[in-house]
Design a protein around this motif. Structure first.
Motif, PDB file in Angstrom:
ATOM      1  N   GLN A  56     -21.204 -39.613  -6.276  1.00 23.58           N
ATOM      2  CA  GLN A  56     -21.370 -40.598  -5.212  1.00 23.58           C
ATOM      3  C   GLN A  56     -20.079 -41.366  -4.954  1.00 23.58           C
ATOM      4  OE1 GLN A  56     -24.676 -42.950  -6.569  1.00 23.58           O
ATOM      5  NE2 GLN A  56     -26.189 -41.372  -6.110  1.00 23.58           N
ATOM      6  N   TYR A  57     -19.364 -41.701  -6.031  1.00 23.80           N
ATOM      7  CA  TYR A  57     -18.119 -42.445  -5.872  1.00 23.80           C
ATOM      8  C   TYR A  57     -17.067 -41.575  -5.184  1.00 23.80           C
ATOM      9  CZ  TYR A  57     -14.474 -45.831  -7.180  1.00 23.80           C
ATOM     10  OH  TYR A  57     -13.456 -46.768  -7.168  1.00 23.80           O
ATOM     11  N   ALA A  58     -16.965 -40.326  -5.610  1.00 21.09           N
ATOM     12  CA  ALA A  58     -16.001 -39.409  -4.986  1.00 21.09           C
ATOM     13  C   ALA A  58     -16.336 -39.199  -3.511  1.00 21.09           C
ATOM     14  CB  ALA A  58     -15.992 -38.074  -5.727  1.00 21.09           C
ATOM     15  N   GLN A  59     -17.624 -39.088  -3.210  1.00 23.15           N
ATOM     16  CA  GLN A  59     -18.046 -38.912  -1.824  1.00 23.15           C
ATOM     17  C   GLN A  59     -17.694 -40.141  -0.996  1.00 23.15           C
ATOM     18  OE1 GLN A  59     -22.285 -38.385  -1.299  1.00 23.15           O
ATOM     19  NE2 GLN A  59     -22.044 -37.431   0.696  1.00 23.15           N
ATOM     20  N   LEU A  60     -17.934 -41.318  -1.555  1.00 24.87           N
ATOM     21  CA  LEU A  60     -17.608 -42.558  -0.852  1.00 24.87           C
ATOM     22  C   LEU A  60     -16.116 -42.647  -0.556  1.00 24.87           C
ATOM     23  CD1 LEU A  60     -18.404 -45.477   0.095  1.00 24.87           C
ATOM     24  CD2 LEU A  60     -17.859 -46.215  -2.229  1.00 24.87           C
ATOM     25  N   LEU A  61     -15.287 -42.354  -1.558  1.00 21.93           N
ATOM     26  CA  LEU A  61     -13.838 -42.418  -1.350  1.00 21.93           C
ATOM     27  C   LEU A  61     -13.380 -41.371  -0.346  1.00 21.93           C
ATOM     28  CD1 LEU A  61     -12.413 -43.031  -4.950  1.00 21.93           C
ATOM     29  CD2 LEU A  61     -13.111 -44.693  -3.225  1.00 21.93           C
ATOM     30  N   GLY A  62     -13.989 -40.183  -0.400  1.00 25.65           N
ATOM     31  CA  GLY A  62     -13.635 -39.143   0.550  1.00 25.65           C
ATOM     32  C   GLY A  62     -13.950 -39.538   1.982  1.00 25.65           C
ATOM     33  N   GLN A  63     -15.126 -40.118   2.186  1.00 24.00           N
ATOM     34  CA  GLN A  63     -15.506 -40.567   3.525  1.00 24.00           C
ATOM     35  C   GLN A  63     -14.601 -41.697   4.005  1.00 24.00           C
ATOM     36  OE1 GLN A  63     -19.620 -41.591   2.938  1.00 24.00           O
ATOM     37  NE2 GLN A  63     -20.348 -39.482   3.212  1.00 24.00           N
ATOM     38  N   ALA A  64     -14.270 -42.614   3.094  1.00 24.51           N
ATOM     39  CA  ALA A  64     -13.389 -43.724   3.462  1.00 24.51           C
ATOM     40  C   ALA A  64     -11.998 -43.217   3.828  1.00 24.51           C
ATOM     41  CB  ALA A  64     -13.301 -44.721   2.308  1.00 24.51           C
ATOM     42  N   GLN A  65     -11.532 -42.209   3.097  1.00 26.23           N
ATOM     43  CA  GLN A  65     -10.207 -41.654   3.381  1.00 26.23           C
ATOM     44  C   GLN A  65     -10.188 -40.974   4.748  1.00 26.23           C
ATOM     45  OE1 GLN A  65      -8.719 -39.109   0.241  1.00 26.23           O
ATOM     46  NE2 GLN A  65      -6.676 -39.951   0.538  1.00 26.23           N
ATOM     47  N   GLN A  66     -11.259 -40.266   5.080  1.00 26.80           N
ATOM     48  CA  GLN A  66     -11.346 -39.619   6.389  1.00 26.80           C
ATOM     49  C   GLN A  66     -11.294 -40.638   7.522  1.00 26.80           C
ATOM     50  OE1 GLN A  66     -14.896 -37.247   6.391  1.00 26.80           O
ATOM     51  NE2 GLN A  66     -14.028 -35.631   5.110  1.00 26.80           N
ATOM     52  N   LYS A  67     -11.878 -41.820   7.282  1.00 25.57           N
ATOM     53  CA  LYS A  67     -11.892 -42.879   8.292  1.00 25.57           C
ATOM     54  C   LYS A  67     -10.677 -43.802   8.185  1.00 25.57           C
ATOM     55  CE  LYS A  67     -16.957 -42.990   8.344  1.00 25.57           C
ATOM     56  NZ  LYS A  67     -18.172 -43.813   8.063  1.00 25.57           N
ATOM     57  N   GLN A  68      -9.731 -43.418   7.310  1.00 20.80           N
ATOM     58  CA  GLN A  68      -8.537 -44.220   7.048  1.00 20.80           C
ATOM     59  C   GLN A  68      -8.898 -45.644   6.608  1.00 20.80           C
ATOM     60  OE1 GLN A  68      -6.261 -43.789  10.734  1.00 20.80           O
ATOM     61  NE2 GLN A  68      -5.223 -41.987   9.893  1.00 20.80           N
ATOM     62  N   ALA A  69      -9.980 -45.731   5.842  1.00 19.21           N
ATOM     63  CA  ALA A  69     -10.447 -47.026   5.349  1.00 19.21           C
ATOM     64  C   ALA A  69     -10.186 -47.213   3.860  1.00 19.21           C
ATOM     65  CB  ALA A  69     -11.945 -47.179   5.620  1.00 19.21           C
ATOM     66  N   LEU A  70      -9.603 -46.198   3.194  1.00 19.89           N
ATOM     67  CA  LEU A  70      -9.271 -46.309   1.777  1.00 19.89           C
ATOM     68  C   LEU A  70      -7.862 -46.860   1.665  1.00 19.89           C
ATOM     69  CD1 LEU A  70     -10.048 -45.785  -1.189  1.00 19.89           C
ATOM     70  CD2 LEU A  70      -9.074 -43.483  -0.932  1.00 19.89           C
ATOM     71  N   MET A  71      -7.754 -48.062   1.138  1.00 19.35           N
ATOM     72  CA  MET A  71      -6.448 -48.709   1.059  1.00 19.35           C
ATOM     73  C   MET A  71      -5.565 -48.000   0.035  1.00 19.35           C
ATOM     74  SD  MET A  71      -7.096 -50.861   3.357  1.00 19.35           S
ATOM     75  CE  MET A  71      -5.840 -52.133   3.407  1.00 19.35           C
ATOM     76  N   PRO A  72      -4.274 -47.832   0.345  1.00 18.20           N
ATOM     77  CA  PRO A  72      -3.375 -47.073  -0.540  1.00 18.20           C
ATOM     78  C   PRO A  72      -3.072 -47.821  -1.839  1.00 18.20           C
ATOM     79  CG  PRO A  72      -2.139 -48.078   1.261  1.00 18.20           C
ATOM     80  CD  PRO A  72      -3.594 -48.306   1.561  1.00 18.20           C
ATOM     81  N   ASP A  73      -2.569 -47.080  -2.815  1.00 18.76           N
ATOM     82  CA  ASP A  73      -2.294 -47.653  -4.131  1.00 18.76           C
ATOM     83  C   ASP A  73      -1.279 -48.787  -4.080  1.00 18.76           C
ATOM     84  OD1 ASP A  73      -4.045 -45.818  -5.198  1.00 18.76           O
ATOM     85  OD2 ASP A  73      -2.491 -44.429  -5.874  1.00 18.76           O
ATOM     86  N   ASN A  74      -0.368 -48.741  -3.106  1.00 18.90           N
ATOM     87  CA  ASN A  74       0.684 -49.757  -3.051  1.00 18.90           C
ATOM     88  C   ASN A  74       0.306 -50.968  -2.197  1.00 18.90           C
ATOM     89  OD1 ASN A  74       0.773 -48.589  -0.543  1.00 18.90           O
ATOM     90  ND2 ASN A  74       2.977 -48.137  -0.556  1.00 18.90           N
ATOM     91  N   HIS A  75      -0.949 -51.019  -1.725  1.00 18.35           N
ATOM     92  CA  HIS A  75      -1.377 -52.179  -0.944  1.00 18.35           C
ATOM     93  C   HIS A  75      -1.448 -53.397  -1.876  1.00 18.35           C
ATOM     94  CE1 HIS A  75      -3.968 -54.863   1.403  1.00 18.35           C
ATOM     95  NE2 HIS A  75      -3.625 -54.156   2.462  1.00 18.35           N
TER      96      HIS A  75
END
Length: 295
Positions: A56-75
């Motif tokens: 579920q967590y991997a799916q959530l992050l994948g969906q967020a990344q597709q929507k450009q909603a996953l903030m990058p590591d350097n944020h």
């Protein structure tokens, strides 16, 4: 067959709980005492829960990344969240020894939602809305994060499933007995039993929220974050959540109840915080928060 097995386990467990004396609270020298873990969580397989959590967590992050909603590591906010988590995590094993083997993750999702969570296994996610709308200080972030980690540490998801199974089972048994005794259609007694069961499950959830609050206070204090931030946090949350449902019918305690509980626990956690910061517990400076955003 699985349902029958779980029902039999529920009956055996409840009978054992009724016959056995209440388990005593473990003694610790300071902080909030750690109580034994709930036996109700044993109804759910831990490995299966962990596997579902990973997916579920991997799916959530994948969906967020597709929507450009996953903030990058350097944020900056991601760096901030992960730094706070690194200070909290060393103290998690006090509440669940298994946490020593968790693969901790902390991510930030760009969303106006005022929320955060920690899945089983230490998978943490914050929504940017909770940081910006509540204008959280580091101490308040630590309280939120500690609370969410508390749910995972105390395995509240597994516990809730076990309690729901037990409540539904006994509601069904009560309905059958009441129907036979009154000589009425069982569908009528089923409706009443279901209502009672739902209220019982809501209460279970409120108890878990209260325990997670206590875990969050304790973790924050040990990591050197001011536990008084919990009171400020829920004052802000109450301002943001006008018109919330009555506590009796809610899965969460009211803001005022949470604040009262936190204030009752302050004498336990303030000395821990003072020690972590090298301060005099009798001469702590006032806690300063920041006003919520009205945008």
């Amino acid at each position: 067959m699985n349902t029958l097995k779980r029902s039999a386990l529920a009956l055996a467990l409840v009978a054992g709980l009724a016959a056995a004396p209440m388990a005593s609270t473990q003694n610790y020298s300071d902080g909030i005492p750690v109580k034994p873990m709930s036996k109700f969580r044993n109804f759910e397989d831990q490995q299966q829960v962990d596997q579902q959590s990973r997916q579920q967590y991997a799916q959530l992050l994948g969906q967020a990344q597709q929507k450009q909603a996953l903030m990058p590591d350097n944020h900056p906010q991601v760096i901030r969240l992960r730094a706070i988590a690194r200070r909290l995590i060393p103290f998690t094993t006090r509440w669940n020894p298994d946490a020593a083997n968790w693969k901790w993750e902390v991510n930030l999702l760009n969303s106006a939602t005022v929320n955060a969570f920690c899945m089983p296994g230490g998978r943490i996610a914050f929504y940017s809305g909770i940081l910006t709308k509540l204008n959280l200080t580091d101490d308040e972030v630590a309280i939120v994060m500690g609370h969410e980690i508390g749910h995972a540490l105390r395995e509240h998801g597994r516990e809730q499933a076990g309690k729901a199974t037990t409540a539904n089972l006994f509601g069904r048994v009560a309905s059958i007995g009441l129907s036979a005794w009154l000589g009425v259609d069982q569908r009528l007694t089923d409706a009443g039993a279901n209502a009672v069961t739902q209220l019982a499950v809501l209460k279970f959830s409120r108890e878990d929220e209260s325990e997670a609050d206590q875990v969050g206070l304790d973790l924050a204090a040990r990591a050197g974050y001011d536990p008084r931030a919990g009171v400020a946090l829920w004052t802000k949350m109450s301002q943001l959540n006008q018109g919330q449902p009555l506590e009796f019918l809610s899965t969460h305690p009211s803001g005022s109840s949470r604040i009262d509980d936190m204030n009752r626990n302050m004498p336990l956690v303030l000395p821990v915080f003072a020690r972590a910061r090298g301060l005099d517990p009798d001469a702590l400076p006032p806690y300063h928060s920041m006003a919520i955003s009205r945008r």
